[in-house]
Motif scaffolding. Structure first.
Motif, short mmCIF file in Angstrom:
data_model
loop_
_atom_site.label_atom_id
_atom_site.label_comp_id
_atom_site.label_asym_id
_atom_site.label_seq_id
_atom_site.Cartn_x
_atom_site.Cartn_y
_atom_site.Cartn_z
N PHE A 52 0.87 -1.40 0.00
CA PHE A 52 -0.21 -0.01 0.13
C PHE A 52 0.82 1.26 -0.02
O PHE A 52 0.17 2.48 -0.19
CB PHE A 52 -0.91 0.07 1.31
CG PHE A 52 -2.10 -1.11 1.43
CD1 PHE A 52 -2.19 -1.97 0.28
CD2 PHE A 52 -2.74 -1.09 2.46
CE1 PHE A 52 -3.14 -2.76 0.25
CE2 PHE A 52 -3.62 -2.04 2.54
CZ PHE A 52 -4.06 -2.85 1.41
N VAL A 53 2.20 1.24 0.26
CA VAL A 53 3.00 2.27 0.30
C VAL A 53 3.08 3.11 -1.06
O VAL A 53 3.36 2.65 -2.14
CB VAL A 53 4.45 1.79 0.69
CG1 VAL A 53 5.45 3.10 0.74
CG2 VAL A 53 4.50 1.37 1.95
N GLY A 54 2.62 4.53 -0.89
CA GLY A 54 2.67 5.25 -2.03
C GLY A 54 1.21 5.37 -2.51
O GLY A 54 0.96 6.34 -3.31
N ALA A 55 0.23 4.63 -2.15
CA ALA A 55 -1.12 4.68 -2.58
C ALA A 55 -1.83 5.90 -1.47
O ALA A 55 -1.46 6.06 -0.38
CB ALA A 55 -1.80 3.61 -2.34
N VAL A 68 -5.71 9.97 3.18
CA VAL A 68 -4.64 9.46 3.80
C VAL A 68 -3.43 9.03 2.82
O VAL A 68 -3.77 8.15 1.85
CB VAL A 68 -4.88 8.61 4.80
CG1 VAL A 68 -3.73 7.74 5.30
CG2 VAL A 68 -5.99 8.82 5.77
N GLN A 69 -2.42 9.50 2.68
CA GLN A 69 -1.01 9.24 1.89
C GLN A 69 -0.45 8.19 2.50
O GLN A 69 0.06 8.59 3.80
CB GLN A 69 -0.30 10.33 1.53
CG GLN A 69 0.88 10.04 0.71
CD GLN A 69 0.41 9.77 -0.79
OE1 GLN A 69 -0.64 10.11 -1.29
NE2 GLN A 69 1.18 8.93 -1.48
N VAL A 70 -0.30 6.83 2.23
CA VAL A 70 0.47 5.94 3.01
C VAL A 70 1.99 6.24 2.72
O VAL A 70 2.50 6.30 1.50
CB VAL A 70 -0.06 4.63 2.35
CG1 VAL A 70 0.65 3.58 3.20
CG2 VAL A 70 -1.78 4.21 2.76
N THR A 71 2.62 6.32 3.90
CA THR A 71 4.01 6.15 3.89
C THR A 71 4.75 4.74 4.60
O THR A 71 3.85 4.07 5.13
CB THR A 71 4.83 7.00 4.66
OG1 THR A 71 4.25 7.18 5.97
CG2 THR A 71 4.16 8.56 4.10
#
Length: 99
Positions: A52-55, A68-71
């Motif tokens: 999910f990183v970057g989604a 929400v921006q996933v890091t």
């Protein structure tokens, strides 16, 4: 594994069993979210995976959708942790304090 919290000394934390794995909802449009779109979801209890990183997710907080921006730091947490559902209230000074 013993809980470090002083009030819960000697008890085990409530964890999901290993054989079940993390609670994840399949998102069919995840590839679109990685390329710039956003996934709109009500699943606040979904665990964030490394894929999910970057989604970008739009998580429902009970009233509207919070973006929400996933890091990388969010991996392992739940989506609902990053979309606050309660409004903070600042109490006004009472009339007694003004006198």
């Amino acid at each position: 594994m013993v809980s470090p919290h002083p009030k819960m000394r000697g008890t085990l934390p409530l964890l999901r069993s290993v054989w079940r794995g993390p609670f994840v909802t399949p998102f069919p449009d995840l590839q679109a979210a990685l390329s710039g779109g956003a996934v709109r979801t009500d699943q606040r209890s979904c665990v964030i995976l490394p894929t999910f990183v970057g989604a970008t997710f739009q998580v429902h907080n009970g009233k509207d959708y919070v973006q929400v921006q996933v890091t990388e730091d969010m991996v392992g947490h739940k989506l609902g942790e990053f979309a606050p559902s309660k409004k903070w209230v600042k109490f006004k000074d009472s009339q007694k304090k003004k006198k």
